[in-house]
Design a protein around this motif. Sequence first.
Motif, PDB file in Angstrom:
ATOM      1  N   THR A   5       1.179  -0.995  -0.036  1.00  0.00           N
ATOM      2  CA  THR A   5      -0.124   0.140  -0.026  1.00  0.00           C
ATOM      3  C   THR A   5       0.645   1.203  -0.030  1.00  0.00           C
ATOM      4  O   THR A   5       1.665   1.340   1.027  1.00  0.00           O
ATOM      5  N   ARG A  42      -1.649  -1.194  -3.987  1.00  0.00           N
ATOM      6  CA  ARG A  42      -3.001  -0.285  -3.952  1.00  0.00           C
ATOM      7  C   ARG A  42      -2.449   1.073  -3.636  1.00  0.00           C
ATOM      8  O   ARG A  42      -1.479   1.186  -2.735  1.00  0.00           O
ATOM      9  N   ALA A  78       0.104   2.044   5.743  1.00  0.00           N
ATOM     10  CA  ALA A  78       0.687   2.063   4.600  1.00  0.00           C
ATOM     11  C   ALA A  78       2.066   1.552   4.648  1.00  0.00           C
ATOM     12  O   ALA A  78       2.830   1.518   5.573  1.00  0.00           O
TER      13      ALA A  78
END
Length: 200
Positions: A5, A42, A78
């Motif tokens: 992420t 992502r 993240a």
Amino acid sequence: MKERTIAVVSAGLTTPSSTRLLADRLTAAVRDDLDGRGIPYRVVVVELRDVAHDLTNNLLTGFPSKELAEVLESVVRADALIAVTPTFSTSYNGLFKMFFDVLDDQALAGKPVLIAATGGTERHSLVLDYALRPLFTYLKAVVVPTGVYAASSDWGTGAANLHARIARAATQLVDLLGNDQPTVADPYADPIPFENLLNS
């Protein structure tokens, strides 16, 4: 392979903004590099102007709103961070500083971070090394060697040079991101006893 992420934090104050444009260019370069290596990912984009009031209230009360808490969590969870700010008075802007002020000072420990800034003139490019890099070093993040500064001229005649810097920084971020091992070893995990230091 584990999905990575990427959190993108943009502190631009206007819509549209050159800060967000630079953030988008950096994100695209990181995406291209990840695609080239077959690494799934992502991207989560955070526009700080959207949570500006929540940031102020958090500083005043000590408690984040539900929306801000979700934003903070997305950055903390993240695997890597792209952080972009406009240059104000030779430093990052207040909105950018407020956001990282409300994060716990251990929240970014070991996290790869790509730093970037925009400004009107090349003279402010040292903002990367004199303001942004020390901030993220204090937060114990792993800052990639290449920071990206974009002056007004970089969107015109200097576009090729800007593109090269973006590509280099993106590669460096993905190099760190693709490593499944911890990016920073804890220097205090196995300390040498004091008496052994005296004997050496």
